[in-house]
Every structure is written in structure tokens, then in C-alpha cells.
Design an enzyme around this catalytic site. Structure first.
Site, PDB file in Angstrom:
ATOM      1  N   SER A 109      60.712  64.661  22.767  1.00 11.57           N
ATOM      2  CA  SER A 109      60.823  66.094  23.055  1.00 11.57           C
ATOM      3  C   SER A 109      61.775  66.448  24.187  1.00 11.57           C
ATOM      4  O   SER A 109      61.971  67.625  24.481  1.00 11.57           O
ATOM      5  CB  SER A 109      59.443  66.685  23.353  1.00 11.57           C
ATOM      6  OG  SER A 109      58.712  66.877  22.160  1.00 11.57           O
ATOM      7  N   LYS A 112      64.417  68.998  23.453  1.00 13.17           N
ATOM      8  CA  LYS A 112      64.242  70.441  23.637  1.00 13.17           C
ATOM      9  C   LYS A 112      65.063  70.990  24.807  1.00 13.17           C
ATOM     10  O   LYS A 112      65.358  72.188  24.863  1.00 13.17           O
ATOM     11  CB  LYS A 112      62.763  70.781  23.844  1.00 13.17           C
ATOM     12  CG  LYS A 112      61.894  70.566  22.608  1.00 13.17           C
ATOM     13  CD  LYS A 112      60.457  70.987  22.879  1.00 13.17           C
ATOM     14  CE  LYS A 112      59.569  70.875  21.651  1.00 13.17           C
ATOM     15  NZ  LYS A 112      59.195  69.485  21.330  1.00 13.17           N
ATOM     16  N   SER A 271      55.829  72.288  25.121  1.00 15.97           N
ATOM     17  CA  SER A 271      56.566  71.471  24.147  1.00 15.97           C
ATOM     18  C   SER A 271      56.286  71.930  22.719  1.00 15.97           C
ATOM     19  O   SER A 271      55.865  71.152  21.861  1.00 15.97           O
ATOM     20  CB  SER A 271      56.228  69.983  24.308  1.00 15.97           C
ATOM     21  OG  SER A 271      57.262  69.178  23.788  1.00 15.97           O
TER      22      SER A 271
END
Length: 442
Positions: A109, A112, A271
């Protein structure tokens, strides 16, 4: 979504234990500005403007100590044999410490961070997403505009306005249709599998209500809208269908989302995979590209290049980081964060820094409910480290910033791939590295 602390380590993907109500989610957004987050003070204004990069500049005594400690602690067996890491000074951009910093690794993640940077740059922090209702030929069409934050309350307001318009036109019954044609039919990204649907990420559509994780979020929203119309005294005939609104349809009602800056901060704090994939498509459209994984990732690459971030060994196939084919070096993530913290980009990118979870911040991915920064060595960094987490089976990452003992801000990125240790043990080791950069674990 985040993986629950009690979830099976074998799954490894970010997931929450349960989905909160829309009102609770909005309350959480406010709560995330609570005392722990406030204790770090780390806005982009805390950083000096860029100076010439001095990667080989001499280290001061505090930096030498950090580098020495990281040399030893990076050998922690919990971190396995594949660790990429780097620490840079946010002001001078000199390298304080590095280990396989340019090696391409699965970032999970941490992807991101790139998605957020591109969305804020292309769309702008004040951008809002619009959901519309239009009428034509006896049909009300709910038109999706890429708003992942649309709630039942928002739909109710749209239904109330639409019902009033129908009454004024002396209409008592309508058909209901959804138009989610802003995005093409959902597909799997390279590196995804069907097991992701729908609990880890929903098929990416331009219309969804309450962030519900269902296979067809557009039809789900349309059915909710139809029920709300019925509550307003409108007779809805037939089943809710899907189709593009006609060019001659009359606008009846619309709803605008909160500002993109708010959405980005929330996406990073928890997230949120679905928010990331929607933002990737909206960024693609705003840059003149198709609303696909390919169009979005091409837009991300263009934006990072504009900021001077190296794309060597940089490969992404989605916006959330769920793809197991993504590869980003630790140095690239650190440079990206340094750009976001640069006051010259403050008006656009400060929301990336603001959105980073703070060590010990309840409601974020670094909160105590996830067992983060709660060991003897890392607890000292609570409130002092801001960082984006990343969790996939076989890949964990932590990239962020902290004010070190020398009084200067340091940007760091640590990515672990392939360790056979338990995920919670790996996270504890990564938290310890961040506490080392801060200097509280001396």
C-alpha cells in the site's frame, strides 16, 4: 481496506475487522486530528526549500549514530533476507543511510503515496466529485461521478429534490436507471486475483453508496435510491436498470463530495483500497487518458517525472498497491515524500504529509488496535513518526518522516519482501527501524 489484527496472517492483505457506519466514518475523520496527530507538528512548512542534492555529504554525529544503529538493526532476522531501505535528510536530500535502496521491491500500500500525489496534482486539492440525477422519457437516472464517499444521507437528499421536481411536473411514477459509464466495465489489474473481490476491493465503478463492498456497487446504489424515492411518495415501476443517460435528459438534482484533499487524507490514514482505485481513474480522466488501470498508472508516471522523482525500476499496475506485480524502490518512495514535504509544493501536496498515519494514532493504520509502535524499542516513537504502511502476504513496508535528534527532518522508507517471520513480528521490526531514525531508540 485494512487487515484486522485477528485476521489470518496467510491472507496478509489490508483489511478492517468490520465496516463502520457512514456517520461513524465521518466522525472518525474528525477524530483523526486528535492529540496524538497534533503532537508531531509535521506540516510541509516545517521543511526548508530544496537545496542541491548532496547524497554524499558528510554526516553529523547524530546521523552517524543513526546509520550505525540501522546497519545493525537491519540485520534483524525478522526482516528476512530482502530489505530495501533508505534515510535521507529532508532539507539537503543527503543520504544518511541506505541498504538496497534502489532495488525494485513489492511496495504493497505504499503505492498509494504515488496515487495520492498524482491525484492532488492533476485534479487539485479543492476538486469535488459530482453525482447527478437527470430525467427523461419517464426515467430518473442516477449518474455516478466517481464519488466513493457518497452516503445514504446524500442519496436521500437527491431523492427528496427529485421527488419535489416530479410533483411540480405532476408526475407520480418513474423508472430508475443507473449510469456508471464514466468508468469502463471493471477488470482485474495485473497482479490481482478474483479472491480480492469484494471484501478486499470492490470492482471499480463510478457509483457506490456508503462504500459498500458488493460486486455491483452501481446497481446497489440505484436500488437504494429507488427505495428512497418510494419513501418520498414516488412510485417506482419495474427493476432498476443500467444505461447511459440520454443527451436530452433534464438535470434534476446533484450532490458534490467533500474536497479531494479530505478524501486523500482519509484514504492514506486508513489505507482505503477502493478510494485509491477510484482516484486513479479520475486522475486518468482529468489527464486526458481512459479511466483504466493503464491510463491511471501512466498519469502517475507523468506526474512523478514532472517532480523529478526517478522512475528507475518503478512499475505499478494499480492505485492501491494490491498488485503483486508492483515494484518500487525505497529510494523512490523517500524522494516522493521529500517532494510532498517541500514547501514549494505545499498548496498541492501538503495533504499527502497530513494524511500519513501517526505512530499511536487510533483510527489509523499505525494505531494501537493494529499493534503498532507498542514494543519496548518502538513505543518511544509514538506521536513522533508519520508513515504510510503497506501490507501484503510476503511484503511489508513503512515509509514516512520524523524529526531526528539533530533537530532535522528525516525521510525514510523501509520495504521488506519474503520474510518467513510472522507479519506482526515484521511490523514490530519495521517500527523499530523508524524509532531508530527518530533517535529515541538510540
Amino acid at each position: 481496506m485494512l487487515r484486522s489484527p485477528s485476521a489470518s496472517p496467510a491472507r496478509g492483505r489490508h483489511r478492517k475487522a468490520r465496516t463502520p457506519s457512514p456517520s461513524l466514518r465521518r466522525a472518525t475523520l474528525l477524530a483523526l486530528t486528535a492529540p496524538v496527530a497534533g503532537s508531531i507538528l509535521a506540516g510541509p512548512s516545517a521543511f526548508a526549500a530544496d537545496k542541491p542534492v548532496a547524497k554524499n555529504a558528510a554526516l553529523d554525529s547524530a546521523e552517524r549514530k543513526v546509520a550505525k544503529n540501522l546497519d545493525g538493526r537491519a540485520q534483524d532476522t525478522r526482516l528476512g533476507n530482502t530489505l530495501g531501505g533508505v534515510v535521507i535528510d529532508a532539507d539537503s536530500r543527503k543520504t544518511v543511510w541506505g541498504h538496497e535502496a534502489t532495488t525494485a521491491l513489492m511496495p504493497a500500500s505504499n503505492t498509494k503515496l504515488a496515487t495520492a500525489t498524482a491525484a492532488l496534482t492533476v485534479l487539485g486539492p479543492d476538486h469535488r466529485f459530482t453525482t447527478k440525477v437527470v430525467y427523461g422519457g419517464g426515467t430518473l437516472t442516477l449518474v455516478g461521478g466517481g464519488d466513493r464517499t457518497l452516503t445514504t444521507g446524500d442519496l436521500k437528499a437527491l431523492a427528496k429534490t427529485a421527488a419535489a421536481g416530479l410533483r411540480n411536473a405532476r408526475l407520480t411514477s418513474v423508472k430508475v436507471r443507473v449510469d456508471d459509464s464514466l468508468f469502463p466495465k471493471p477488470t482485474l489489474a495485473t497482479g490481482w486475483n478474483t479472491g480480492y473481490y469484494p471484501d478486499t476491493v470492490a470492482p471499480v465503478r463510478a457509483l457506490v453508496v456508503d462504500g459498500r463492498m458488493v460486486t455491483d456497487t452501481a446497481l446497489d446504489a440505484g436500488r437504494s435510491f429507488a427505495q428512497l424515492l418510494t419513501q418520498q411518495g414516488v412510485t417506482v415501476t419495474g427493476q432498476v436498470t443500467r444505461g447511459a443517460a440520454g443527451t436530452g435528459n433534464v438535470p434534476v438534482a446533484q450532490h458534490q463530495s467533500d474536497r479531494l484533499s479530505v478524501i486523500v487524507k482519509h484514504m492514506l490514514k486508513v489505507s482505503d483500497n477502493d478510494a485509491a482505485e477510484t482516484l486513479l481513474r479520475m486522475t486518468a480522466l482529468a489527464s486526458g487518458r481512459p479511466a483504466t488501470f493503464e491510463g491511471g498508472t501512466a498519469a502517475v508516471r507523468t506526474v512523478l517525472t514532472r517532480y523529478g522523482v526517478s522512475l528507475d525500476h518503478f512499475v505499478i499496475h494499480d492505485g492501491s498497491g494490491l498488485s503483486r506485480a508492483n515494484r518500487i524502490p525505497a529510494r523512490t518512495l523517500a524522494d516522493l515524500l521529500a517532494v510532498a514535504a517541500d514547501p514549494r509544493h505545499s498548496s498541492t501536496l501538503k495533504y499527502v504529509v497530513d494524511g500519513l498515519p501517526v505512530a499511536g494514532e487510533a483510527g489509523s493504520t499505525l494505531g494501537p488496535e493494529w499493534g503498532r509502535f507498542d514494543t519496548a524499542h518502538s513505543r518511544c516513537a509514538v506521536g513522533k513518526v508519520k508513515a504510510k504502511t503497506g501490507t501484503l502476504t510476503g511484503a511489508l513496508a513503512l515509509s514516512g518522516l520524523t524529526k531526528a535528534k539533530d533537530g532535522r527532518w528525516k525521510v525514510f522508507s523501509f520495504i521488506e519482501n519474503g520474510s518467513t517471520a510472522a507479519p506482526d513480528a515484521i511490523k514490530d521490526a519495521l517500527d523499530g527501524l523508524a524509532a531508530t531514525v527518530n533517535g529515541c531508540w538510540a
